[in-house]
Design a protein around this motif. Structure first.
Motif, PDB file in Angstrom:
ATOM      1  N   SER A 238       0.863  -1.178   0.000  1.00 38.31           N
ATOM      2  CA  SER A 238       0.000   0.000   0.000  1.00 38.31           C
ATOM      3  C   SER A 238       0.903   1.233   0.000  1.00 38.31           C
ATOM      4  N   GLN A 239       0.311   2.416  -0.173  1.00 34.83           N
ATOM      5  CA  GLN A 239       1.102   3.644  -0.116  1.00 34.83           C
ATOM      6  C   GLN A 239       1.795   3.771   1.238  1.00 34.83           C
ATOM      7  N   GLU A 240       1.028   3.517   2.295  1.00 33.55           N
ATOM      8  CA  GLU A 240       1.583   3.630   3.640  1.00 33.55           C
ATOM      9  C   GLU A 240       2.668   2.584   3.873  1.00 33.55           C
ATOM     10  N   LYS A 243       5.840   3.600   2.193  1.00 35.01           N
ATOM     11  CA  LYS A 243       6.498   4.676   2.949  1.00 35.01           C
ATOM     12  C   LYS A 243       7.263   4.098   4.147  1.00 35.01           C
ATOM     13  N   LYS A 244       6.666   3.115   4.840  1.00 35.59           N
ATOM     14  CA  LYS A 244       7.331   2.466   5.968  1.00 35.59           C
ATOM     15  C   LYS A 244       8.628   1.790   5.505  1.00 35.59           C
TER      16      LYS A 244
END
Length: 249
Positions: A238-240, A243-244
């Motif tokens: 996912s986008q999140e 990012k992680k």
């Protein structure tokens, strides 16, 4: 109650088992249905015997008492027997019948038995059993795990965390993919997010990945990346989640 209470003793120390058997001998309404010296044998015994009550040691080699509880389908009442009180007392406070701190007297064991009789006599049909409540408490504790215990039939499988490649959501279960293959575990993704070491990242609502197993990350489509693992698995982020990963790597 009219029928006898079926009791199973699980302790790796023979003297500890003999002491409990000696204390139970002659106690009315008790059927000593079996004894085991380790969690591997105890799983099969619980499946076969379906005891009402288990005297369960906590500190045992290979599989400890708490890990055994995780893989039981049949949910007996539990009296912990342990030489250590640092977490046994907390476990007792969260719905184990009782704990017996070694060495304990016959009078103390009989006191615990009285509690077990009452609970067994009034055991609700609700699935929110004492073991379930106890396990929920243990799940919520802040503890980083170093292995996952699951099972295949009556066989216990121990999966060291370092050998896990990734974890996939499967409704109320998860599928754990590791060097040993894939194994279903009755835990939530939230549980593993909380208890796995920091090199495990939830990259998607369906996936938690061991970053040490990542071979490459590439753009898949707009706002979505594909994580390729060393074992050949390909997982969407996912986008999140991306990012992680970016922040960590």
């Amino acid at each position: 109650m009219d029928r006898k209470i079926k009791v199973l003793i699980v302790d790796d120390e023979i003297l500890a088992r003999e002491l409990i058997k000696n204390y139970l001998s002659g106690v009315p309404g008790i059927e000593l249905a079996g004894e085991c010296e380790n969690g591997f044998d105890a799983l099969k015994a619980v499946q076969d015997i379906k005891p009402d009550l288990v005297f369960l040691d906590i500190q045992m080699p290979k599989v400890d008492g708490f890990e055994l509880l995780e893989v039981l389908d049949h949910k007996p009442e539990i009296i912990f027997t342990t030489a250590y009180d640092q977490y046994a007392i907390k476990a007792f406070e969260h719905n184990a019948v009782d704990y017996l701190l070694k060495p304990f007297s016959k009078a103390r064991l009989e006191q615990a038995l009285d509690k077990a009789r009452k609970r067994i006599a009034h055991k609700p049909a609700s699935p929110a059993t004492a073991i379930g409540q106890l396990q929920q408490h243990l799940d919520e504790a802040d503890k980083i795990i170093d292995r996952v215990v699951t099972r295949m039939g009556s066989k216990i499988i121990i999966i060291p965390v370092g050998t896990i490649h990734y974890i996939e959501a499967q409704d109320d279960y998860v599928m754990v993919y590791s060097d040993a293959g894939r194994h279903l575990k009755e835990k939530t993704m939230k549980y593993f997010e909380r208890h796995l070491p920091s090199n495990f990242i939830r990259i998607h609502r369906s996936y938690i990945v061991n970053v040490d197993q990542i071979a490459s990350i590439e753009l898949y489509e707009k706002d979505t990346h594909l994580v390729s693992l060393k074992d050949g698995a390909k997982l969407r982020t996912s986008q999140e989640g991306y990012k992680k990963l970016r922040d960590l790597l």
